[in-house]
Design a protein around this motif. Sequence first.
Motif, PDB file in Angstrom:
ATOM      1  N   GLN A 285     -21.388 -70.732 -71.574  1.00 19.43           N
ATOM      2  CA  GLN A 285     -22.316 -70.682 -72.697  1.00 19.43           C
ATOM      3  C   GLN A 285     -22.100 -69.361 -73.436  1.00 19.43           C
ATOM      4  O   GLN A 285     -21.496 -68.433 -72.917  1.00 19.43           O
ATOM      5  N   LYS A 286     -22.598 -69.339 -74.664  1.00 16.36           N
ATOM      6  CA  LYS A 286     -22.419 -68.127 -75.459  1.00 16.36           C
ATOM      7  C   LYS A 286     -23.232 -66.996 -74.847  1.00 16.36           C
ATOM      8  O   LYS A 286     -24.412 -67.157 -74.547  1.00 16.36           O
ATOM      9  N   PRO A 287     -22.634 -65.824 -74.689  1.00 16.89           N
ATOM     10  CA  PRO A 287     -23.350 -64.720 -74.032  1.00 16.89           C
ATOM     11  C   PRO A 287     -24.358 -64.054 -74.959  1.00 16.89           C
ATOM     12  O   PRO A 287     -24.196 -64.049 -76.188  1.00 16.89           O
ATOM     13  N   ASN A 288     -25.423 -63.498 -74.379  1.00 14.05           N
ATOM     14  CA  ASN A 288     -26.263 -62.577 -75.133  1.00 14.05           C
ATOM     15  C   ASN A 288     -25.429 -61.361 -75.491  1.00 14.05           C
ATOM     16  O   ASN A 288     -24.614 -60.891 -74.687  1.00 14.05           O
TER      17      ASN A 288
ATOM     18  N   LEU B  68     -22.693 -63.985 -86.109  1.00 14.18           N
ATOM     19  CA  LEU B  68     -23.342 -64.503 -84.910  1.00 14.18           C
ATOM     20  C   LEU B  68     -24.464 -65.481 -85.262  1.00 14.18           C
ATOM     21  O   LEU B  68     -24.701 -66.463 -84.539  1.00 14.18           O
ATOM     22  N   LYS B  69     -25.148 -65.227 -86.351  1.00 16.21           N
ATOM     23  CA  LYS B  69     -26.217 -66.127 -86.792  1.00 16.21           C
ATOM     24  C   LYS B  69     -25.659 -67.513 -87.089  1.00 16.21           C
ATOM     25  O   LYS B  69     -26.287 -68.543 -86.789  1.00 16.21           O
ATOM     26  N   GLU B  70     -24.456 -67.550 -87.689  1.00 15.08           N
ATOM     27  CA  GLU B  70     -23.816 -68.832 -87.984  1.00 15.08           C
ATOM     28  C   GLU B  70     -23.435 -69.568 -86.707  1.00 15.08           C
ATOM     29  O   GLU B  70     -23.169 -70.776 -86.740  1.00 15.08           O
ATOM     30  N   GLN B  71     -23.399 -68.870 -85.585  1.00 15.68           N
ATOM     31  CA  GLN B  71     -23.045 -69.478 -84.298  1.00 15.68           C
ATOM     32  C   GLN B  71     -24.277 -69.705 -83.422  1.00 15.68           C
ATOM     33  O   GLN B  71     -24.166 -69.889 -82.210  1.00 15.68           O
ATOM     34  N   GLY B  72     -25.462 -69.660 -84.037  1.00 11.15           N
ATOM     35  CA  GLY B  72     -26.674 -70.039 -83.327  1.00 11.15           C
ATOM     36  C   GLY B  72     -27.437 -68.915 -82.668  1.00 11.15           C
ATOM     37  O   GLY B  72     -28.325 -69.157 -81.838  1.00 11.15           O
TER      38      GLY B  72
ATOM     39  N   PRO C 124     -29.031 -67.858 -77.814  1.00 15.26           N
ATOM     40  CA  PRO C 124     -28.568 -66.553 -77.327  1.00 15.26           C
ATOM     41  C   PRO C 124     -29.061 -65.442 -78.241  1.00 15.26           C
ATOM     42  O   PRO C 124     -29.300 -65.661 -79.439  1.00 15.26           O
ATOM     43  N   SER C 125     -29.226 -64.258 -77.684  1.00 19.84           N
ATOM     44  CA  SER C 125     -29.776 -63.131 -78.445  1.00 19.84           C
ATOM     45  C   SER C 125     -28.676 -62.172 -78.881  1.00 19.84           C
ATOM     46  O   SER C 125     -27.741 -61.879 -78.126  1.00 19.84           O
ATOM     47  N   PHE C 126     -28.824 -61.695 -80.100  1.00 17.07           N
ATOM     48  CA  PHE C 126     -28.015 -60.553 -80.562  1.00 17.07           C
ATOM     49  C   PHE C 126     -28.992 -59.434 -80.894  1.00 17.07           C
ATOM     50  O   PHE C 126     -29.808 -59.550 -81.815  1.00 17.07           O
ATOM     51  N   ILE C 127     -28.921 -58.343 -80.116  1.00 12.53           N
ATOM     52  CA  ILE C 127     -29.766 -57.171 -80.338  1.00 12.53           C
ATOM     53  C   ILE C 127     -28.883 -56.017 -80.789  1.00 12.53           C
ATOM     54  O   ILE C 127     -27.937 -55.639 -80.081  1.00 12.53           O
ATOM     55  N   PHE C 128     -29.167 -55.483 -81.968  1.00 14.14           N
ATOM     56  CA  PHE C 128     -28.476 -54.270 -82.417  1.00 14.14           C
ATOM     57  C   PHE C 128     -29.468 -53.121 -82.373  1.00 14.14           C
ATOM     58  O   PHE C 128     -30.475 -53.129 -83.075  1.00 14.14           O
TER      59      PHE C 128
END
Length: 796
Positions: A432-435, A522-526, A591-595
């Motif tokens: 699965q796509k990683p955080n 990343l947003k385009e990838q869910g 999945p989460s992307f945190i910057f």
Amino acid sequence: MLEKLVKFKKIIKMCKYKIEGLQKSVYLRAAWKLVVFSIALIFIIGNYNSFNKITAQTADYKETFVKNSQNSVYSYEYDFTAIDSNFQKMEISVMGVVDTSTLKFVMKNADGENVIDKYTYSKEVEDQSTLLTISADAPLQTNQEYQIYVQSPDQMSAEAMEWTVYTYSFEITVYLFCVLLLMVPVTIWCLRGMKKKAAADRKAGISLAVCLIAAITAHIMMELVYNPDALQISFFTAMGNVICYFGIYCLLLLLLNSQRWAVIAGSVGIYIFSLANGFVYAFRGQPVQPIDITSASTALEVAGRYKYVITEQIVIASVLLLSVCFMMLISDDHKLALSKKAKAAVRLCGIAFGCVFFGTVTSDTYMQEFKVGVWQSSPMVSYKQNGFAMSFIAFGKEMIVDKPEGYTTATVREMENTYSNSNSETSADTKQKPNVIVVMNETFTDLSFVNEFETTQPYMPFFDSLTENTIKGSMLVSVLGGTTCNSEYEFLTGNSIELFKVMSVPYSTSIDTKNYSLAWTLKEQGYDTTAFHPYSSKNWRREKVYPLLGFDEFLSEDDVDDPELVREFISDKSDYDKIIDLVQNKESDKPSFIFNVTIQNHGSYPAGGVEVTTTPTEKTDYSDVNQYLSLIKESDSALEYLIDSFKDYEEPTIIVFFGDHFPTLDSEFMDWLYGKSEDDLTLEEIQRKYTVPFMIWANYDIEEQENIFTSANYLSSMLLETAGLQMTPYNQYLLNLQQEIPALNVNGYLGSDGNYHFYSEETADTDSIVTYDVLQYNELLDKRHRVDSFFEIADE
């Protein structure tokens, strides 16, 4: 015919009366003389080339190139001493050489270091004659000896050599002559007014003389506060700065119609600016640059955290200001006009004068005549050599980004066709796509990048120990001591501040509509996309910029409950507690992307506020260094806490960690660390203090790598590749460019030949840099013709 002659005579008589009326008009006469005075100044500036001094040495003989046993090349040496910093160029014409293509220049300083990369170097070959040229792009060090070598890998002879050095003469007679030319219009004005008892003329002349004196005082006041080498500025350079200040006072005189308030307003304004410049230099190590004006609100927000010290120089500048203001208040106030119509006319003249004057001092001719150089990698060197006023103008001119040479959208579309979208699937190990967690740690770096030195205990033990499932190394950034947002801009977008060639802040000047970034990819990838900075949300316009970069949510210091504080800043550990909660307790299945941009280590570093745990074994008396190293040790421990929190987390998670810039530390300590003055650094040495550590870690298996050297603009593409996620054509292009040019920043780049280069040099990588500039310009600045598909993931 007679009637026409009578009519013509009447017209002539009418014109005569009009002209006489103009001559009797005090305010128009004053304005006219001011224009004459301005023209005289411009004439002097424009004709200063007549004072050029050209020295030449011609050798009409056969000279054999002598082999140098140290580097196995054949060379002919020419010794050159920099009498002053205004070296223009050197030409060496070599005639009668069989193979002219192998000739090259080498320029070494007194320490034997090759400094040719600081100057524009060109070579023209015609038949058996070669013209080698060095042109000054940066100031020479005054009174330093240089050796210039004409070299070849093969033994050869030259039938003749002609060495020509172009430099400005700094003879005292020239100084005096320039001063006399400047003072003649004012002197004649005053004397003529006294002779004819024309009070208005006399007052106008006195006002100009007072403005000139105030301009000289303003220059002294400005340089004194921040420039330790203020007294070493040449007379001619100082005069160029004084002219800039003089123009400001003249403009105020015309607009305010008051000698007293023009001088007071100008002096107070320049004094306040000098204080701001001194404080900025104290905590950032760099003087105020034009781009700082666009970020004034952020500067004011951060300024309250710094410790201000009233220096002896500030006291002297304050005394100068008070003296000027006192003299103006006790003396008569001279006005150029009294009636309303006269005041209106004078102010119109002021507007016209302002346009002409500032058009002149910002022109290329003015900059060239005063030999104003912009040395972006060390702005302080430029300011020391050129003075504040002219350096500020020069850096402002460089902020204007022109279209790259040969710019067309066709180039972007060609790149799009070359780099098709990646269809890579996520790794089979992750399923699965990683955080994705990205931590840009405030002012986190390793001082040993400059030079190795010993400390009482390691200050980055955990970071250094990471090897399993880790990619680790160091990277170039484009900022030093501040302007954090530029490092995050380079990481998120894949663009580089090098496009601007001088310090700029895209967050403040260029991002006002959607800009492509890692968040959009990343947003385009869910992914759910969140930005988090535990400080004011208004700094660097983040609350407005982050949504345009693709973030769904922006969290600031207001979103952290009961944080632990370190020196009044939210600690890294409390920062990471928030990240852990956001990822491990998320409500969404996405999945989460945190910057995350931390704040704990933000400058400055006064004594106290944190327990000192790590110090150098030598040079222990620098409290700022001791505190900084102890803060890095604290950050290293917090990083271990963050990694441990995700080691056994059930979801695949990848963490990227890097610093944003080097700290501003005591200049004496930095000189000790370098082993030489920072004013004498080569480009390669300068880049050491623009280098920060980075790492990519995952809680699942990834290919491990160490000692990677790259730059911030490549790191997000490296992350996508490591995580096995889809990439845009732009990401693929960047990974390909990285193979050719491993690292670059605003100062220069590490080329395919393994050497550092300035952008002004012509190298095998120049065309690649131009292509990169074309792509960046299209994405950031040419939004009307932006090729969106190059920066997006294609629809499946």
